[in-house]
Design an enzyme around this catalytic site. Sequence first.
Site, PDB file in Angstrom:
ATOM      1  N   LEU A  52     -17.844  -3.860   1.376  1.00 42.78           N
ATOM      2  CA  LEU A  52     -18.950  -3.138   0.750  1.00 42.78           C
ATOM      3  C   LEU A  52     -18.902  -3.260  -0.771  1.00 42.78           C
ATOM      4  O   LEU A  52     -19.568  -2.510  -1.485  1.00 42.78           O
ATOM      5  CB  LEU A  52     -18.924  -1.663   1.177  1.00 42.78           C
TER       6      LEU A  52
ATOM      7  N   TYR B 210       0.805  -1.216   0.000  1.00 39.05           N
ATOM      8  CA  TYR B 210       0.000   0.000   0.000  1.00 39.05           C
ATOM      9  C   TYR B 210       0.840   1.270   0.000  1.00 39.05           C
ATOM     10  O   TYR B 210       0.314   2.353  -0.287  1.00 39.05           O
ATOM     11  CB  TYR B 210      -0.930   0.037   1.213  1.00 39.05           C
TER      12      TYR B 210
ATOM     13  N   ILE C 118     -13.090  -5.111   7.429  1.00 35.69           N
ATOM     14  CA  ILE C 118     -12.200  -3.946   7.428  1.00 35.69           C
ATOM     15  C   ILE C 118     -12.591  -2.980   6.304  1.00 35.69           C
ATOM     16  O   ILE C 118     -11.877  -2.852   5.306  1.00 35.69           O
ATOM     17  CB  ILE C 118     -10.720  -4.359   7.327  1.00 35.69           C
TER      18      ILE C 118
ATOM     19  N   LYS D 171     -12.890   0.355   4.128  1.00 35.79           N
ATOM     20  CA  LYS D 171     -12.044   1.534   3.920  1.00 35.79           C
ATOM     21  C   LYS D 171     -12.942   2.740   3.682  1.00 35.79           C
ATOM     22  O   LYS D 171     -13.990   2.646   3.033  1.00 35.79           O
ATOM     23  CB  LYS D 171     -11.120   1.309   2.721  1.00 35.79           C
TER      24      LYS D 171
ATOM     25  N   ASN E  45     -19.622   3.924   8.839  1.00 37.00           N
ATOM     26  CA  ASN E  45     -19.244   2.512   8.836  1.00 37.00           C
ATOM     27  C   ASN E  45     -19.096   1.957  10.250  1.00 37.00           C
ATOM     28  O   ASN E  45     -19.242   0.748  10.467  1.00 37.00           O
ATOM     29  CB  ASN E  45     -17.939   2.313   8.069  1.00 37.00           C
TER      30      ASN E  45
END
Length: 269
Positions: free
Chosen positions: A185, A47, A224, A226, A236
Amino acid sequence: MEYVTAAGVDVPVLGFGTWPMKGDTCRTAVQHALQTGYRHIDTAQMYDNEDAVGQAIADSEVPRDEVFLVTKVQRQNLAHDDVLRTVEESAQRLGTDIDLLLIHAPSRSVPIEESVSAMNELQDQGTVEHIGVSNFSVEQMRRAMTASETPILTNQVEYHPFESQSEVLEFCIENDIILTAYSPLDRGRVVGNEVLEEIGEEHGKTASQVALRWLIQQEMVAAIPKASSQTHIEANFDVFDFELDGDEMERIFDLQGGLLSRLRSLLGL
């Protein structure tokens, strides 16, 4: 916060994903996530944001021992010596030790056993507390478990209402391993789904919140999501004040075309 427990380790059931944020955007988002209440932060060598994540944690008022920090070894760094070298570099960028280290994806050339052996060494040295895997099949999980001197804490895979992980989840439940759902999601595609929207209306929640609740209500599942905006970070996290009933859970499972009855039985549905 709710927790999911594997191998005697309590892991915050809802974490904060950081891909593809970098620099100040990432640092600011992680800081706000910690302020909101997240205590499970996910990053990776790939990342290119470990420094920003580490800075956010260091600058936060949240004590370090309350944060469960996860990073991952890139596929090209999975040879034994590369694991040792690059994870030490990750720890330097993060400015702290690592609570959970994952193999980001299985190597096409380096045996799983070689990578796991190096990860166990890092545990012995104190750089890493726990280890796990990501994007592993059931057979690859078996190999990692057999090779490791310590428990495989999680397998991080893509899992959401439109993506079945029935085989992996069943194996995780049977072997005391957490399934950590990334892209929970479906990169925003849960928004507008008729079933999720209808269920959300019953609870005063959004489709995204329903999707996250569906995940974290399942046995041995963490998620998890984002987000970069403060609004989405907070939204969230707002999933701990309602529950889905069995019929609602089943309706969401049916979005995947139906799962094995054996898995549904394991989940108590």
